[in-house]
Design a protein around this motif. Structure first.
Motif, PDB file in Angstrom:
ATOM      1  N   LYS A 499     -26.021  29.460  23.962  1.00  0.00           N
ATOM      2  CA  LYS A 499     -26.530  28.394  23.036  1.00  0.00           C
ATOM      3  C   LYS A 499     -27.843  29.111  22.125  1.00  0.00           C
ATOM      4  O   LYS A 499     -27.909  28.794  21.128  1.00  0.00           O
ATOM      5  N   CYS A 500     -28.611  29.848  22.632  1.00  0.00           N
ATOM      6  CA  CYS A 500     -29.567  30.450  21.894  1.00  0.00           C
ATOM      7  C   CYS A 500     -29.075  31.152  20.825  1.00  0.00           C
ATOM      8  O   CYS A 500     -29.008  31.453  19.694  1.00  0.00           O
ATOM      9  N   GLU A 501     -28.125  32.081  21.122  1.00  0.00           N
ATOM     10  CA  GLU A 501     -27.319  33.085  20.158  1.00  0.00           C
ATOM     11  C   GLU A 501     -26.730  32.186  19.031  1.00  0.00           C
ATOM     12  O   GLU A 501     -26.786  32.556  18.069  1.00  0.00           O
ATOM     13  N   LEU A 502     -25.891  31.249  19.742  1.00  0.00           N
ATOM     14  CA  LEU A 502     -25.193  30.360  18.876  1.00  0.00           C
ATOM     15  C   LEU A 502     -26.002  29.735  17.595  1.00  0.00           C
ATOM     16  O   LEU A 502     -25.714  29.807  16.590  1.00  0.00           O
ATOM     17  N   LEU A 503     -27.231  29.259  18.007  1.00  0.00           N
ATOM     18  CA  LEU A 503     -27.963  28.566  17.091  1.00  0.00           C
ATOM     19  C   LEU A 503     -28.403  29.890  15.891  1.00  0.00           C
ATOM     20  O   LEU A 503     -28.240  29.404  14.430  1.00  0.00           O
ATOM     21  N   GLY A 504     -28.476  31.063  16.181  1.00  0.00           N
ATOM     22  CA  GLY A 504     -28.820  31.980  15.559  1.00  0.00           C
ATOM     23  C   GLY A 504     -27.845  32.174  14.556  1.00  0.00           C
ATOM     24  O   GLY A 504     -27.887  32.753  13.349  1.00  0.00           O
ATOM     25  N   MET A 505     -26.727  32.297  15.129  1.00  0.00           N
ATOM     26  CA  MET A 505     -25.483  32.845  14.527  1.00  0.00           C
ATOM     27  C   MET A 505     -25.220  31.693  13.350  1.00  0.00           C
ATOM     28  O   MET A 505     -24.503  32.293  12.394  1.00  0.00           O
ATOM     29  N   VAL A 506     -25.184  30.537  13.539  1.00  0.00           N
ATOM     30  CA  VAL A 506     -24.719  29.671  12.503  1.00  0.00           C
ATOM     31  C   VAL A 506     -25.544  29.792  11.565  1.00  0.00           C
ATOM     32  O   VAL A 506     -25.407  29.449  10.351  1.00  0.00           O
ATOM     33  N   GLU A 507     -26.879  29.836  11.966  1.00  0.00           N
ATOM     34  CA  GLU A 507     -28.000  30.213  10.728  1.00  0.00           C
ATOM     35  C   GLU A 507     -27.626  31.374   9.979  1.00  0.00           C
ATOM     36  O   GLU A 507     -27.426  31.060   8.619  1.00  0.00           O
TER      37      GLU A 507
END
Ligand SMILES: Cc1cc2nc3c(=O)[nH]c(=O)nc-3n(C[C@H](O)[C@H](O)[C@H](O)COP(=O)(O)OP(=O)(O)OC[C@H]3O[C@@H](n4cnc5c(N)ncnc54)[C@H](O)[C@@H]3O)c2cc1C
Ligand code: FES
Lengths: 574, 119
Positions: A499-507
């Motif tokens: 989840k932490c990685e995902l937020l950064g990746m969508v950004e």
């Protein structure tokens, strides 16, 4: 509430233990700093550095006495299609030779010529002289081992495994610390420091097919951006033409190196057509990397791909098999290595290198005071295309520069403001302690993202496709992300990590897509089917993006051409 | 095996016994059995990925790995022997395998061990 394990003070925090992070830590320690070196995986076992197989480019002139750093400089600038920052390329070219000897001192036994004295340098596409020093098709992992051995010789480097850094903290325009989750117990850890070096590597995991280590999620790029750092060339991403797409756990792994196409490997689409004959009746599969990638991608996009989203590669009856078995046994003999007991398998282009990234100056500092970056996480050096063998020396050269300047900058009187700590604690608690009713798994949203990026922001781009991609990304952000929950447990909870990685990746995805839309030309790895020409009048420029007062702000800047100019440049050999 | 065209797609499923351990519950390690279809059982890594993705998202093993024999962070014990999951091929006639955490290091959770803490 997430448990707070308290604050650790350190002179220099290095995030990432690949080539760049380890090298930075060594240099900072040699300059007298107390260094904390963290990885979200394990020291020496994490990152993409281990995966680099062959060449390490350096103009030491053993392969050819004529070679000089200035030719390496020229090749890098020209092959980068003129948009690399020449001041940084010059550092890379001038200092890479020395790093060959540094690595040998750390313990890397480079292959030598029969005289026992000169290093054996291999030819590499894009380099006019033979420059690739190497070791046994495992140059990257040997380099990683040598660096880890050197790290361990320093009492002042404190390595910590399984620490996922999730935020950089800035006060009054300066770095004051970083926040992280200790995956071993699920607690919040805060670092109080005036100097952070981000060395978190590339962002291949944003794409459906990638050959990178599976933690390559571009975290550092997203964190630096959120902290106010500029990113440069966010639209530039490199693909490699042929990697497995099936079975699932081999997805992304490179099947064959590009210079082996001459041996008679053949490609077929799902209808059994040898489609390269259609595009190139004479050369067929034996065309440059980027052309091959685009042709394969086109077949898949136009619906002639296989069940698992690839095309068939037929390696039966190839003349080169015996050569492969003998010379490239480690890399390219699939049955003995990976159990691929067939000569026909599904392949597709794989995401290989992140050329865009954090913008640095010649001290490796970003526009945020105390924030440094080195390695693949950095943008603007390789321009629109990275030539083989330049990434490993990049880690060594810029790792050392970042380490030195971070150590000199380290301040003891840093204070992490209580309010910043409280905000971060709240943010992470909200993020990770989600109500049970949230039904979407991080993996599901991640798969959606990977599909969008591979399809729309991949090898062949167009305004229509990019706009569609942006729309899907906005939908993912607005509709899916708020529904992403995480399973129970605090210790090594992969759904927390994703989840932490995902937020950064969508950004990152939004920035990469928008920048690709802005660049209305074709240059290097950035291929626009609606603008197939390179436009040196309008686009000898870099796209730079930054968050200003909470808003994303794009601008373009003329390329810095202090040493070489495309208008007057003439290539030559001495 | 990985042979895509001749793979025994309908072969008998593989029984996978995994030694689980949850430090948060305070309980002792325990065995759990999963059933994995043959076509997802070429390497031990395939099996773990299948279990975590399709059957039990809570199963812990390291996922930030290379899949390609170089990172050496995927060690587990398979039938009592230390093996890299990305390298350990499963023969098509094997009916059952046993997976435990790599014995040389202190376990963190399930199959994840602390490589900084040798036993
Ligand atoms: C298959 C393959 C072959 C290659 N071959 C070559 C070659 O022959 N020659 C060449 O020059 N280059 C090659 N490259 C490129 C080169 O390997 C990489 O560009 C380079 O190693 C990147 O090193 P790095 O230190 O920047 O990042 P990495 O080595 O990827 O290290 C990143 C580190 O950051 C850590 N990290 C990431 N996010 C976080 C976080 N949030 N918190 C804490 N830690 C974090 C990771 O755990 C890891 O330790 C190849 C790449 C691939 C994929
Ligand atoms: S996954 Fe890297 S060695 Fe097995």
């Amino acid at each position: 509430m997430l448990q707070n394990a308290g604050v650790k003070k350190t002179d220099v925090l290095v995030v990432g233990t690949g080539g760049a992070g380890c090298r930075a830590a060594i240099e900072a320690a040699e300059y007298g700093a107390d260094v904390t070196l963290v990885s979200k995986g394990v020291l020496g076992r994490s990152g993409t550095t281990n995966m680099a197989e062959v060449v390490y480019a350096a103009a030491i002139g053993h392969g050819d006495r004529q070679d000089k750093p200035r030719y390496l400089f020229e090749d890098t600038v020209v092959e980068g299609h003129w948009i690399g920052d020449q001041r940084l390329v010059k550092l890379l070219a001038d200092e890479s030779a020395k790093t060959v000897y540094d690595l040998e001192r750390y313990g890397l036994p480079w292959y030598r010529m029969e005289d026992g004295r000169h290093y054996y340098q291999l030819p590499t596409p894009g380099h006019r002289y033979d420059r690739g020093v190497h070791y046994n098709e495992s140059t990257g992992s040997k380099m990683q081992d040598a660096l880890v051995a050197e790290v361990k010789r320093h009492d002042d480097i404190h390595p910590l495994n399984d620490i996922l850094v999730v935020g950089l903290m800035v006060d009054d325009g300066r770095i004051v610390g970083a926040s992280a989750i200790d995956l071993k117990n699920g607690q919040l850890v805060l670092f109080e420091t005036g100097a952070v070096i981000v060395a978190t590597g590339g962002a291949g995991m944003m794409y459906q097919v990638t050959d990178m280590e599976h933690g390559s999620t571009g975290d550092g790029i997203a964190m630096a951006y959120r902290a106010g750092a500029q990113l440069i060339a966010p639209e530039m991403h490199q693909f490699f033409p042929t990697a497995f797409v099936h079975p699932e756990t081999l997805r992304g792994i490179i099947v064959t190196s590009s210079n082996l196409w001459g041996f008679g490997l053949r490609l077929y689409n799902a209808r059994g057509e040898r489609f390269m004959e259609r595009y190139f009746p004479d050369k067929k599969e034996n065309v440059p990397r980027d052309v091959l990638s685009r042709s394969i991608f086109q077949e898949i996009l136009e619906g002639r791909g296989t069940e698992h989203g690839g095309v068939w590669l037929d390696a039966s009856n190839i003349d080169g098999w015996e050569y492969l078995r003998r010379e490239r046994a480690r890399s390219y003999v699939w049955p003995t290595k990976l159990g691929v007991n067939t000569e026909r398998f599904e392949i597709a282009p794989t995401y290989h290198f992140t050329m865009g990234g954090i913008r640095i100056d010649t001290d490796c500092q970003t526009n945020v005071e105390g924030l440094y970056a080195a390695g693949e996480v950095v943008g603007g050096i390789h321009g629109a295309n990275r030539i083989g063998g330049n990434a490993l020396p990049e880690c060594m050269v810029f790792g050392a520069i970042a380490g030195r300047h971070a150590a000199l900058h380290a301040r003891r009187n840093v204070a992490l403001p209580q309010s910043t700590v409280k905000d971060e604690h709240r943010r992470l608690t909200d993020l990770l302690e989600t109500p049970e009713r949230l039904e979407l798994r991080p993996k599901d949203a991640l798969n959606t993202l990977k599909d969008i990026m591979y399809r729309h922001v991949g090898i062949v781009r167009s305004a229509q496709g990019l706009e569609e991609g942006l729309e899907k990304l906005h939908r993912l952000e607005a509709e899916d992300l708020p529904r992403v929950g995480v399973g129970p447990g605090k210790v090594f909870n992969w759904e927390w990590i994703w989840k932490c990685e995902l937020l950064g990746m969508v950004e990152q995805a939004k920035l990469y897509t928008q920048a690709a839309l802005m660049r209305t030309e074709t240059r290097g790895a950035h291929f626009r089917s609606d603008f197939p020409q390179t436009d040196n009048v309008k686009w000898l420029r870099n796209i730079v993006v930054q968050k200003v007062a909470g808003e994303v702000c794009y601008q373009t800047e003329p390329v810095e051409l202090s040493y070489l100019n495309p208008a007057t440049y003439q290539a030559g050999r001495e | 095996m990985i042979n895509q065209e001749n793979a025994p797609k309908n072969g008998k499923p593989l029984q996978v016994n995994v030694l689980r351990y949850d430090p948060e519950s305070g309980g002792a390690p325990y065995w759990q059995t999963y059933t994995v279809p043959r076509r997802r059982a070429s390497r031990v890594l395939d099996v773990l990925e299948y279990i975590q993705d399709e059957l039990d998202p809570g199963l812990g093993y390291r996922r930030h790995i290379c899949h390609n024999l170089v990172c050496h962070s995927c060690y587990v014990n398979v039938n009592g022997h230390a093996r890299m999951t990305c390298q350990a091929l499963i023969k098509p006639d094997v009916a059952e395998i046993r997976i435990e955490p790599y014995g040389d290091f202190v376990p963190i959770r399930d199959l994840i061990v602390d490589y900084a803490q040798p036993r």
